[in-house]
Design a protein around this motif. Structure first.
Motif, mmCIF file in Angstrom:
data_model
loop_
_atom_site.group_PDB
_atom_site.id
_atom_site.type_symbol
_atom_site.label_atom_id
_atom_site.label_comp_id
_atom_site.label_asym_id
_atom_site.label_seq_id
_atom_site.Cartn_x
_atom_site.Cartn_y
_atom_site.Cartn_z
ATOM 1 N N ARG A 44 -11.239 -46.370 -44.151
ATOM 2 C CA ARG A 44 -10.886 -45.059 -44.788
ATOM 3 C C ARG A 44 -11.181 -45.183 -46.051
ATOM 4 O O ARG A 44 -11.837 -44.260 -46.747
ATOM 5 N N LEU A 45 -10.328 -46.165 -46.821
ATOM 6 C CA LEU A 45 -10.398 -46.405 -48.211
ATOM 7 C C LEU A 45 -11.708 -47.054 -48.621
ATOM 8 O O LEU A 45 -12.018 -46.323 -49.953
ATOM 9 N N LEU A 46 -12.279 -47.647 -48.014
ATOM 10 C CA LEU A 46 -13.887 -48.017 -48.471
ATOM 11 C C LEU A 46 -14.703 -46.795 -48.449
ATOM 12 O O LEU A 46 -15.611 -46.703 -49.405
ATOM 13 N N ALA A 47 -14.594 -45.846 -47.485
ATOM 14 C CA ALA A 47 -15.545 -44.750 -47.610
ATOM 15 C C ALA A 47 -15.056 -43.723 -48.843
ATOM 16 O O ALA A 47 -15.883 -43.159 -49.232
ATOM 17 N N ALA A 48 -13.876 -43.614 -49.110
ATOM 18 C CA ALA A 48 -13.394 -42.784 -50.163
ATOM 19 C C ALA A 48 -13.879 -43.335 -51.405
ATOM 20 O O ALA A 48 -14.227 -42.766 -52.291
ATOM 21 N N GLU A 49 -13.693 -44.792 -51.370
ATOM 22 C CA GLU A 49 -14.299 -45.280 -52.616
ATOM 23 C C GLU A 49 -15.863 -45.389 -52.837
ATOM 24 O O GLU A 49 -16.574 -44.926 -54.020
ATOM 25 N N ARG A 50 -16.512 -45.194 -51.672
ATOM 26 C CA ARG A 50 -17.995 -45.016 -51.704
ATOM 27 C C ARG A 50 -18.387 -43.547 -52.214
ATOM 28 O O ARG A 50 -19.293 -43.444 -53.186
ATOM 29 N N ARG A 51 -17.677 -42.850 -52.019
ATOM 30 C CA ARG A 51 -18.042 -41.225 -52.319
ATOM 31 C C ARG A 51 -17.562 -40.717 -53.557
ATOM 32 O O ARG A 51 -18.040 -39.972 -54.085
ATOM 33 N N ASN A 52 -16.544 -41.869 -54.132
ATOM 34 C CA ASN A 52 -15.895 -41.343 -55.279
ATOM 35 C C ASN A 52 -16.423 -42.189 -56.664
ATOM 36 O O ASN A 52 -16.073 -41.707 -57.750
ATOM 37 N N GLY A 83 -19.183 -42.078 -58.105
ATOM 38 C CA GLY A 83 -20.057 -41.237 -58.995
ATOM 39 C C GLY A 83 -18.808 -40.357 -59.752
ATOM 40 O O GLY A 83 -19.517 -39.786 -60.851
ATOM 41 N N HIS A 84 -17.811 -40.046 -59.206
ATOM 42 C CA HIS A 84 -16.936 -39.247 -60.168
ATOM 43 C C HIS A 84 -16.035 -39.996 -60.644
ATOM 44 O O HIS A 84 -15.866 -39.770 -62.032
ATOM 45 N N TYR A 85 -15.382 -41.001 -60.400
ATOM 46 C CA TYR A 85 -14.321 -41.856 -61.056
ATOM 47 C C TYR A 85 -14.937 -43.118 -61.718
ATOM 48 O O TYR A 85 -14.243 -43.711 -62.585
ATOM 49 N N GLY A 86 -16.243 -43.494 -61.439
ATOM 50 C CA GLY A 86 -16.722 -44.729 -61.726
ATOM 51 C C GLY A 86 -15.814 -46.074 -61.131
ATOM 52 O O GLY A 86 -15.273 -45.994 -60.001
ATOM 53 N N PHE A 87 -15.949 -47.170 -61.574
ATOM 54 C CA PHE A 87 -15.526 -48.442 -60.973
ATOM 55 C C PHE A 87 -14.278 -48.775 -61.795
ATOM 56 O O PHE A 87 -13.945 -48.492 -62.980
ATOM 57 N N GLY A 88 -13.398 -49.576 -61.246
ATOM 58 C CA GLY A 88 -12.129 -49.926 -61.761
ATOM 59 C C GLY A 88 -10.856 -49.339 -61.039
ATOM 60 O O GLY A 88 -10.803 -48.858 -60.176
ATOM 61 N N VAL A 89 -9.704 -49.923 -61.892
ATOM 62 C CA VAL A 89 -8.653 -49.590 -61.102
ATOM 63 C C VAL A 89 -8.122 -48.196 -60.893
ATOM 64 O O VAL A 89 -7.687 -47.918 -60.224
ATOM 65 N N LYS A 90 -8.546 -47.384 -61.898
ATOM 66 C CA LYS A 90 -8.181 -45.756 -61.961
ATOM 67 C C LYS A 90 -8.880 -45.198 -60.745
ATOM 68 O O LYS A 90 -8.178 -44.273 -60.147
ATOM 69 N N GLY A 91 -10.190 -45.297 -60.637
ATOM 70 C CA GLY A 91 -10.778 -44.762 -59.394
ATOM 71 C C GLY A 91 -10.215 -45.642 -58.031
ATOM 72 O O GLY A 91 -10.237 -44.727 -57.182
ATOM 73 N N PHE A 92 -9.814 -46.758 -58.173
ATOM 74 C CA PHE A 92 -9.244 -47.184 -56.850
ATOM 75 C C PHE A 92 -7.995 -46.684 -56.540
ATOM 76 O O PHE A 92 -7.776 -46.318 -55.227
ATOM 77 N N THR A 93 -7.186 -46.318 -57.414
ATOM 78 C CA THR A 93 -5.847 -45.774 -57.422
ATOM 79 C C THR A 93 -5.976 -44.162 -56.803
ATOM 80 O O THR A 93 -5.105 -43.768 -55.924
ATOM 81 N N LEU A 94 -6.887 -43.633 -57.321
ATOM 82 C CA LEU A 94 -7.349 -42.239 -56.781
ATOM 83 C C LEU A 94 -7.740 -41.969 -55.577
ATOM 84 O O LEU A 94 -7.482 -41.376 -54.877
ATOM 85 N N SER A 95 -8.441 -43.215 -55.126
ATOM 86 C CA SER A 95 -9.039 -43.234 -53.796
ATOM 87 C C SER A 95 -7.899 -43.727 -52.986
ATOM 88 O O SER A 95 -8.013 -43.023 -51.650
ATOM 89 N N MET A 96 -7.015 -44.417 -53.206
ATOM 90 C CA MET A 96 -5.699 -44.970 -52.360
ATOM 91 C C MET A 96 -5.236 -43.530 -51.947
ATOM 92 O O MET A 96 -4.756 -43.353 -50.917
#
Length: 231
Positions: free
Chosen positions: A45-53, A55-68
């Motif tokens: 589920r987290l990987l799916a969230a990262e994949r769709r996000n 384009g919105h958050y870009g790469f890195g820790v901040k996008g990963f945190t929001l996806s969690m």
């Protein structure tokens, strides 16, 4: 005239450790949500969230945190305790502030080619975080240019290498991601030097290019010999 004039280096998991902190945080994420879902289900589920996000958050820790956080809300159907959200935010801050550690042979590899070639650091991720990591690495003064980009695609390398002496044909990209570092660089006519890392992100997987300019190495200690061989 030299065949090779410019060497581009990836940063995360090529010159310094990065992915292992994501793996450790993801394990902590699974522990925090163990009462709501199995770890394997959470990972998917987290990987799916990262994949769709991306384009919105870009790469890195901040996008990963929001996806969690997004995944935690989804798997708990909005019932995730506030304490868990707080823990996830804290985990993200810890990742951003974690001391940087260079990978084996990183400094030696860069120093071995700094006098003979123009060096460019090409990395993607959060601008502030990447700038901070470069400063902590002690390698910043060895690079003639630094490019922190939102994505690494053929157009990225065509723009960066194409503007330098010799163009894309006289450039090399060194990195651990087949998808982001190697394939797009080779596609525009540059050398792509793949240096594997023990940990990889599922979204960075790709098949190696069938091209003579694709050069796999065991580690960065072999880079200087390859550069000398190309000439």
């Amino acid at each position: 005239m030299k065949k090779l004039r410019t060497i581009g280096f990836d940063a995360d998991d090529t010159l310094w450790h990065n992915e292992r902190f994501f793996h450790l945080t993801q394990k902590r994420f699974a522990e925090l949500l163990a009462d709501f879902a199995e770890a394997e289900h959470l990972d998917a589920r987290l990987l799916a969230a990262e994949r769709r996000n991306i384009g919105h958050y870009g790469f890195g820790v901040k996008g990963f945190t929001l996806s969690m956080i997004e995944t935690a809300i989804e798997v708990t159907e909005g019932k995730v305790p506030s304490e868990v959200i707080s823990e996830l935010l804290s985990a993200g801050r810890e990742m951003l502030n974690h001391p940087l550690e260079l990978l084996p042979h990183a400094r030696e590899a860069v120093e071995a080619v700094v006098e003979s070639h123009s060096l460019v650091l090409i990395t993607k991720g959060d601008l502030l975080h990447q700038e901070r990591k470069l400063a902590q690495s002690g390698l910043g003064d060895l690079f003639d240019g630094v490019e922190i980009v939102s994505e690494k695609v053929p157009a990225t390398y065509a723009r960066i290498f194409g503007a330098l002496p010799g163009g894309t044909g006289a450039a090399m990209m060194v990195g651990n991601s087949m998808k982001s570092d190697i394939c797009p660089a080779v596609e525009v006519g540059s050398w792509g030097v793949y240096v594997p890392h023990a940990l990889g992100w599922d979204l960075e997987h790709a098949l190696p290019p069938q091209n003579a300019r694709f050069k796999p190495l065991d580690d960065l200690s072999e880079l200087a010999a390859l550069v000398e061989e190309i000439g």
